[in-house]
Design an enzyme around this catalytic site. Structure first.
Site, PDB file in Angstrom:
ATOM      1  N   ARG A  50       0.917  -1.351  -0.011  1.00 27.84           N
ATOM      2  CA  ARG A  50       0.031  -0.180   0.074  1.00 27.84           C
ATOM      3  C   ARG A  50       0.905   1.185  -0.036  1.00 27.84           C
ATOM      4  O   ARG A  50       1.822   1.312   0.787  1.00 27.84           O
ATOM      5  CB  ARG A  50      -0.969   0.141   1.234  1.00 27.84           C
ATOM      6  CG  ARG A  50      -1.877  -1.067   1.239  1.00 27.84           C
ATOM      7  CD  ARG A  50      -2.854  -1.111   2.428  1.00 27.84           C
ATOM      8  NE  ARG A  50      -2.035  -1.533   3.578  1.00 27.84           N
ATOM      9  CZ  ARG A  50      -2.868  -1.493   4.777  1.00 27.84           C
ATOM     10  NH1 ARG A  50      -3.885  -1.346   4.902  1.00 27.84           N
ATOM     11  NH2 ARG A  50      -2.061  -1.975   5.534  1.00 27.84           N
ATOM     12  N   ASP A  52       1.189   5.481   0.102  1.00 28.28           N
ATOM     13  CA  ASP A  52       0.551   6.749   0.708  1.00 28.28           C
ATOM     14  C   ASP A  52       0.102   7.654  -0.256  1.00 28.28           C
ATOM     15  O   ASP A  52       0.387   7.711  -1.454  1.00 28.28           O
ATOM     16  CB  ASP A  52       1.459   7.389   1.595  1.00 28.28           C
ATOM     17  CG  ASP A  52       1.738   6.457   3.084  1.00 28.28           C
ATOM     18  OD1 ASP A  52       0.691   5.565   3.428  1.00 28.28           O
ATOM     19  OD2 ASP A  52       2.904   6.503   3.436  1.00 28.28           O
ATOM     20  N   TYR A 110      11.960   0.359  -3.674  1.00 29.83           N
ATOM     21  CA  TYR A 110      11.403   1.848  -3.804  1.00 29.83           C
ATOM     22  C   TYR A 110      12.658   2.805  -4.488  1.00 29.83           C
ATOM     23  O   TYR A 110      13.851   2.301  -4.111  1.00 29.83           O
ATOM     24  CB  TYR A 110      10.983   2.467  -2.778  1.00 29.83           C
ATOM     25  CG  TYR A 110       9.566   1.976  -2.027  1.00 29.83           C
ATOM     26  CD1 TYR A 110       8.489   2.493  -2.502  1.00 29.83           C
ATOM     27  CD2 TYR A 110       9.461   0.683  -1.329  1.00 29.83           C
ATOM     28  CE1 TYR A 110       7.161   2.099  -2.157  1.00 29.83           C
ATOM     29  CE2 TYR A 110       8.176   0.073  -0.952  1.00 29.83           C
ATOM     30  CZ  TYR A 110       7.067   0.951  -1.296  1.00 29.83           C
ATOM     31  OH  TYR A 110       5.981   0.592  -0.881  1.00 29.83           O
ATOM     32  N   ARG A 197      10.664   7.136   3.340  1.00 35.06           N
ATOM     33  CA  ARG A 197      10.879   8.742   3.326  1.00 35.06           C
ATOM     34  C   ARG A 197      11.602   9.112   4.486  1.00 35.06           C
ATOM     35  O   ARG A 197      12.077  10.132   4.577  1.00 35.06           O
ATOM     36  CB  ARG A 197       9.218   8.980   3.370  1.00 35.06           C
ATOM     37  CG  ARG A 197       8.755   8.907   2.065  1.00 35.06           C
ATOM     38  CD  ARG A 197       7.145   9.218   2.056  1.00 35.06           C
ATOM     39  NE  ARG A 197       6.916  10.662   2.510  1.00 35.06           N
ATOM     40  CZ  ARG A 197       5.524  10.882   2.977  1.00 35.06           C
ATOM     41  NH1 ARG A 197       4.444   9.844   2.765  1.00 35.06           N
ATOM     42  NH2 ARG A 197       5.373  12.306   3.309  1.00 35.06           N
TER      43      ARG A 197
END
Length: 260
Positions: A50, A52, A110, A197
């Site tokens: 999932r 954001d 990522y 992040r």
């Protein structure tokens, strides 16, 4: 029948992947609505990871079960016709019933893209993170090496994270540069909420010279999110790959975003 899809999306106008209350735009809701129209039955999808609000994907993987029999062309072209322009299905495969988009995954990758110049970008403002202060590559690379391996990433975990623990295994973490752009590529078995992040936020502080490269090692020991740096903006983050056992035949890596 179980079907897997590979999808890409621009997360700029979505409140994230997960379906939410009516009137809140999510990738899951858009995809399920399109698939339901093609299948002529209600479809629910499960994703590999999932994302954001504002986060993008070039290689998200989903699966769903259906009694509808459609050729590959119908699933691809029909679904894309029903989707908004910021979501696209790239491929589909009929899968064995034991395949699960989330639980069958062995690793996820990522990429975070940083534009490093005095002025931000009008054209890329929703697709890159921006840092106006000069960054030094070598300290960021040295700091990244401390995070490779299995660690407790509590210092890199959002306060609202619902995972049972913060122990994750980072397989690789690389920082590279091409002109005004910096790229942070991380592969791990799984991620806690905002982990990438928050890692990027720490690396930015180190790249600016505010902390030494050993700060990442210290934060792992401290296990305290409040002692780390600010979370990097969502705009620069992309889910670019999901690894599965080879017998499933799932493409591991999607398109890597590059702006240089």
């Amino acid at each position: 029948m179980r079907i897997a899809l590979g999808i890409e999306y621009d997360g700029s106008a979505f409140r994230g992947w997960q379906r939410q209350q009516p009137g809140v735009r999510s990738v899951q809701e858009c995809l399920e609505a399109a698939l339901s129209r093609v299948a002529d039955e209600a479809i629910e999808v499960t994703c590999a990871g999932r994302t954001d609000a504002g986060v993008h994907a070039t290689a998200q993987v989903v699966h769903f079960d259906t009694g509808a029999l459609r050729p590959e062309r119908a699933w691809l072209l029909g679904t894309n016709t029903e989707l908004p322009g910021d979501v696209r299905v790239l491929w589909m495969r009929a899968m064995a019933d034991d395949f699960h988009a989330r639980y069958s995954a062995r690793a996820r990758r990522y990429r975070y893209v940083i534009l490093n110049r005095r002025v931000g970008s009008a054209l890329e403002r929703h697709r890159v993170g921006w840092e106006y202060r000069p960054l030094e590559l070598a300290p960021m690379q040295a700091a990244a090496r401390h995070l490779i391996g299995e660690h407790d990433f509590s210092s890199f975990r959002a306060a609202q994270c619902q995972a049972n623990h913060a122990i994750r295994a980072v397989e690789s973490l690389q920082v590279s540069q091409a002109g005004e752009y910096f790229f942070v590529d991380v592969v791990a078995n799984a991620f806690v909420h905002h982990m990438v992040r928050n890692i990027v936020g720490v690396l930015l502080a180190i790249g600016r010279g505010e902390q030494a490269p050993d700060w990442t090692r210290e934060l792992l020991v401290l296990r305290d999110r409040t002692l780390a740096a600010a979370t990097a903006p969502a705009a620069g983050l992309y889910l670019v790959g999901v690894r599965y056992p080879g017998e499933y035949g799932i493409p591991e890596l999607g398109r890597l975003p590059r702006f240089a």
